[in-house]
Design an enzyme around this catalytic site. Structure first.
Site, PDB file in Angstrom:
ATOM      1  N   THR A 147      34.105  59.304  38.096  1.00 46.42           N
ATOM      2  CA  THR A 147      34.237  59.087  39.519  1.00 46.42           C
ATOM      3  C   THR A 147      33.040  59.865  40.006  1.00 46.42           C
ATOM      4  O   THR A 147      32.364  60.490  39.210  1.00 46.42           O
ATOM      5  CB  THR A 147      35.582  59.707  39.975  1.00 46.42           C
ATOM      6  OG1 THR A 147      36.630  58.911  39.479  1.00 46.42           O
ATOM      7  CG2 THR A 147      35.706  59.865  41.461  1.00 46.42           C
TER       8      THR A 147
ATOM      9  N   ASP B 251      45.695  52.613  38.174  1.00 48.93           N
ATOM     10  CA  ASP B 251      46.255  53.830  38.775  1.00 48.93           C
ATOM     11  C   ASP B 251      47.662  53.616  39.317  1.00 48.93           C
ATOM     12  O   ASP B 251      48.310  54.566  39.758  1.00 48.93           O
ATOM     13  CB  ASP B 251      45.345  54.339  39.905  1.00 48.93           C
ATOM     14  CG  ASP B 251      44.239  55.227  39.373  1.00 48.93           C
ATOM     15  OD1 ASP B 251      44.176  55.438  38.149  1.00 48.93           O
ATOM     16  OD2 ASP B 251      43.417  55.719  40.174  1.00 48.93           O
TER      17      ASP B 251
ATOM     18  N   THR C   7      35.127  55.933  43.567  1.00 53.10           N
ATOM     19  CA  THR C   7      35.283  55.660  42.141  1.00 53.10           C
ATOM     20  C   THR C   7      35.415  54.180  41.852  1.00 53.10           C
ATOM     21  O   THR C   7      35.769  53.390  42.726  1.00 53.10           O
ATOM     22  CB  THR C   7      36.555  56.379  41.623  1.00 53.10           C
ATOM     23  OG1 THR C   7      36.625  56.263  40.201  1.00 53.10           O
ATOM     24  CG2 THR C   7      37.830  55.783  42.201  1.00 53.10           C
TER      25      THR C   7
ATOM     26  N   ARG D  18      40.671  53.336  49.945  1.00 49.41           N
ATOM     27  CA  ARG D  18      41.244  53.094  48.627  1.00 49.41           C
ATOM     28  C   ARG D  18      41.436  51.583  48.449  1.00 49.41           C
ATOM     29  O   ARG D  18      41.796  50.883  49.397  1.00 49.41           O
ATOM     30  CB  ARG D  18      42.579  53.813  48.555  1.00 49.41           C
ATOM     31  CG  ARG D  18      43.292  53.725  47.217  1.00 49.41           C
ATOM     32  CD  ARG D  18      42.577  54.496  46.162  1.00 49.41           C
ATOM     33  NE  ARG D  18      43.449  54.781  45.023  1.00 49.41           N
ATOM     34  CZ  ARG D  18      42.993  55.152  43.840  1.00 49.41           C
ATOM     35  NH1 ARG D  18      41.691  55.287  43.619  1.00 49.41           N
ATOM     36  NH2 ARG D  18      43.820  55.416  42.863  1.00 49.41           N
TER      37      ARG D  18
ATOM     38  N   GLY E 124      37.195  63.149  37.663  1.00 55.24           N
ATOM     39  CA  GLY E 124      38.007  63.669  36.565  1.00 55.24           C
ATOM     40  C   GLY E 124      39.454  63.240  36.555  1.00 55.24           C
ATOM     41  O   GLY E 124      40.283  63.912  35.924  1.00 55.24           O
ATOM     42  N   GLY E 125      39.809  62.140  37.249  1.00 55.99           N
ATOM     43  CA  GLY E 125      41.199  61.717  37.245  1.00 55.99           C
ATOM     44  C   GLY E 125      42.076  62.857  37.737  1.00 55.99           C
ATOM     45  O   GLY E 125      41.744  63.546  38.704  1.00 55.99           O
TER      46      GLY E 125
ATOM     47  N   SER F  93      46.049  58.057  44.073  1.00 56.03           N
ATOM     48  CA  SER F  93      44.787  58.627  43.600  1.00 56.03           C
ATOM     49  C   SER F  93      44.915  60.139  43.445  1.00 56.03           C
ATOM     50  O   SER F  93      45.818  60.762  44.006  1.00 56.03           O
ATOM     51  CB  SER F  93      43.690  58.320  44.623  1.00 56.03           C
ATOM     52  OG  SER F  93      42.500  59.001  44.297  1.00 56.03           O
ATOM     53  N   SER F  94      43.996  60.717  42.690  1.00 53.63           N
ATOM     54  CA  SER F  94      43.889  62.182  42.614  1.00 53.63           C
ATOM     55  C   SER F  94      42.618  62.692  43.277  1.00 53.63           C
ATOM     56  O   SER F  94      42.319  63.896  43.213  1.00 53.63           O
ATOM     57  CB  SER F  94      43.873  62.635  41.154  1.00 53.63           C
ATOM     58  OG  SER F  94      45.089  62.340  40.528  1.00 53.63           O
TER      59      SER F  94
HETATM   60  O1  DON Z   1      41.755  57.719  42.031  1.00 55.02           O
HETATM   61  C1  DON Z   1      41.865  58.384  41.029  1.00 55.02           C
HETATM   62  O2  DON Z   1      42.447  59.440  40.978  1.00 55.02           O
HETATM   63  C2  DON Z   1      41.222  57.905  39.739  1.00 55.02           C
HETATM   64  N1  DON Z   1      41.011  56.493  39.781  1.00 55.02           N
HETATM   65  C3  DON Z   1      39.951  58.622  39.600  1.00 55.02           C
HETATM   66  C4  DON Z   1      39.363  58.219  38.304  1.00 55.02           C
HETATM   67  C5  DON Z   1      38.549  59.250  37.799  1.00 55.02           C
HETATM   68  O3  DON Z   1      38.280  60.274  38.349  1.00 55.02           O
HETATM   69  C6  DON Z   1      38.106  58.892  36.485  1.00 55.02           C
HETATM   70  N2  DON Z   1      37.203  59.775  36.144  1.00 55.02           N
HETATM   71  N3  DON Z   1      36.712  60.576  36.739  1.00 55.02           N
END
Ligand code: DON
Length: 607
Positions: A411, A453, A429, A119, A503-504, A482-483
């Site tokens: 991502t 984030d 990502t 990360r 997908g965040g 992060s997710s």
């Molecule tokens: O780390 C994370 O959870 C986010 N930065 C991930 C970003 C993301 O998945 C955006 N779109 N998919």
């Protein structure tokens, strides 16, 4: 340098809580070996069965590069490194050198599974209140110290078999010789160029009138992006046209020859520092030299007769997934259909509780103490008791005033398994699609905007604003929450499923449903990947339902509204490129998710 650790007390539920209770596109898939077989199904071209190894990623070129590594005697970690580097060339909106992620590795031989945490970190000069509340994330200041290259090198040093150079080579070749873009990539580049050009027309960028003056006008910030990704005819990218990236090829050549130190030092580090100076960013050569990837123990949980392995903090994914599964395990979901009102309702109610805990407790474990009860079965039972089957719980009843802003979905996740059963789930990502949209001048790669984030405004948590809870407030060298949820499910000691998604925050919901679809509802993998998904993130207090033609799903939104849910229909959620291992015989089934395109490529076992 570390800030002092903070311990967060176990949360007592308020009384109010206690009482309240495709778009379908065909995916082109090529087989690297003649004996790997396509399997018929709804989306035939995205499904591949093979017995010697499998790679499923967002890009056919990257999946092929990974399978070539397997064929040359590399293991799944070697292949994953090659895939990640190739995706930085062939899927530049999310594949990256300038971002970060998590690689979950499960050896087949009883060795401990491990998660490589790569990360990004906050630069040393970052401060908790460095951002204005509505500051744009498309700036040099939003870039975190990239972790991808250190992470891949760490995974390779610990587990790899083939020389590092061999793993960088496919990416370098793809960048230098170019490759034909597919429809998804053409649309993606056209889109980011159009959006950046629109911003450049205004002095400060559309809709940013009240924001602080960025150090560079947008037209200059994104000039390198436009130069590097400009279509040959100056108009639009069309599928089949060739994208050549000579500066990126040179960066990769230095990386192949000098290893990760040739990214975190030397010319590449200098180019990053120069780019930061030009745009008012914070990252220095010292930040780059100090960056370390970490080996961390995965989060382990169980669901029915399966073991669940997920990434630990600073990803919230592993804890949230296990917590969600623990709660849902207390209900007998399979006693009803997958999309019954009750089952959808239980998924929503569970997710809103888990996302609340995420906001309250989770952050970088080097800075905050993560409570251990979150993944305990007993705690899940307590939470399950607060769920009413006949009524939605307003999210506000679960807490004070909170608001969580929307997130985009760019991502990328890929899954790999080799002939020995070594399994890799990798999600990485740039944060937003194309990250900060800042390309390092002369180095050819996109930088993340992962600082977004963090909780940008400490102690400011409101429905109209954002989360400001302490665990995820900015500190120098801290990793942002992060997710990302690269996940491996095993049964009786053998891998059953490798999955993950972009997908965040919806990543957690998507992975949850992949596990439920396969383990609880016993769907085959193509059906499990195609099945419509749902998401609830606590705030906004809204249950998102992916659109579907499935008649069994049809009036779900009506039924759920009657229970008090606010429903939003969404076009598409996530992209779960997954592998399932057939318990009978051990064949691998790779499925590329049709939602964003991609390819499964398999190889046959050597006889
Ligand atoms: O780390 C994370 O959870 C986010 N930065 C991930 C970003 C993301 O998945 C955006 N779109 N998919």
């Amino acid at each position: 340098m570390r800030t002092r650790k903070r311990v967060y007390p176990r949360f007592d539920f308020p009384a109010a809580w206690r009482s309240a209770g495709m778009r379908i596109v065909a995916t082109v898939c090529l087989l690297s070996c003649l004996t790997a077989a396509r399997v018929s199904g709804r989306d035939e071209s995205s499904v591949v069965r093979a017995d010697g190894g499998m790679v499923v990623s967002a890009s056919q070129h990257a999946s092929q590069a990974g399978c070539d590594v397997l064929r040359d005697g590399g293991n799944a970690v070697d292949a994953a490194v090659a895939v990640a580097l190739a995706l930085a060339v062939t899927w530049p909106e999310a594949g990256n050198l300038g971002g970060g992620g998590f690689m979950l590795i499960r050896p087949p031989d009883g060795r401990q599974p491990m998660c490589v945490d790569y990360r990004e970190t906050a630069p040393a000069a970052a401060t908790p209140d460095m951002y204005a509340p509505d500051e744009s994330t498309l700036t040099h200041r939003a870039v975190g110290v990239p972790g991808t290259v250190r992470g891949l090198a760490l995974a390779h040093a610990r587990y790899g078999r083939l020389p590092w150079k061999r793993l960088v080579q496919p990416a370098e070749d793809l960048a230098r010789q170019g490759f034909p873009v597919d429809r998804h990539l053409a649309e993606s580049i056209n889109g980011v160029l159009r959006r950046s050009a629109e911003l450049a027309k205004t002095k400060r960028g559309a809709g940013q009138e009240s924001r602080p003056e960025p150090p560079l006008p947008d037209r200059d910030r994104f000039a390198e992006l436009r130069r590097v990704f400009a279509p040959a005819d100056g108009q639009r990218w069309l599928a089949g046209q060739r994208l050549v990236q000579p500066e990126l090829a040179e960066t990769l050549r230095r990386l192949a020859a000098g290893g990760p130190d040739a990214f975190y030092g030397g010319l590449t580090a200098q180019l990053i520092e120069d780019e930061m100076r030009r745009g008012g960013g914070l990252i220095t050569r010292a930040d780059l030299a100090d960056y370390e990837a970490r080996l961390r123990n995965p989060i382990r949980g169980s669901y029915r007769d399966c073991e669940i392995l997920g990434p630990p903090p600073p990803s919230s994914g592993g804890i949230a997934l296990v917590q969600t599964l623990n709660i849902l395990e207390t209900f007998k979901l399979r006693s009803e259909a997958r999309y019954s009102t009750r089952n959808l309702h239980l998924i929503a109610e569970t997710l809103r509780r888990v996302f609340r805990d995420r906001a309250l407790h989770l952050g970088d474990p080097d800075f905050v103490e993560i409570p251990s009860h979150l993944t305990e079965k007993e705690y899940a039972r307590q939470l399950a008791e607060t769920i009413r089957v006949d009524q939605a719980t307003p999210s506000l009843d679960l807490a004070e005033e909170f608001h969580i802003a929307d997130e985009s979905s760019q991502t990328t996740h890929f899954s790999v398994i080799d002939g020995d059963g070594l399994a890799v789930a990798n999600t990485y990502t740039l944060e937003a699609s194309w990250g900060s949209r800042i390309v390092v001048t002369g180095a050819g790669f996109v930088l993340n905007n992962e600082m977004g984030d963090f909780n940008w405004v400490p102690a400011t948590t409101d429905r109209a604003g954002r989360i400001g809870t302490p665990p995820n407030v900015i500190a120098p060298r801290k990793r942002m929450l992060s997710s990302m949820t690269p996940t491996i499910v095993t049964r009786e000691g053998r891998v059953l499923l490798i999955t993950g998604s972009p997908g965040g925050r919806t990543i957690i919901s998507t992975v949850l449903q992949m596990v439920l679809n396969v383990v609880e509802f016993q769907m085959d993998l193509p059906t499990a990947v195609a099945a419509p998904r749902q998401h609830h993130g606590w705030f906004p207090d809204r249950f998102d339902l992916e659109q579907s033609q499935d008649p069994r799903y049809g009036d779900a939104s009506l039924r759920l509204r009657e229970l008090g849910h606010q429903i939003r229909s969404v076009g598409s959620q996530g992209s779960a490129h997954s592998i399932w291992v057939d318990p009978d015989g051990g064949d691998y089934l790779g499925v590329a998710d049709h939602r964003l395109g991609g390819a499964a490529v398999g190889i046959a076992r050597r006889k």
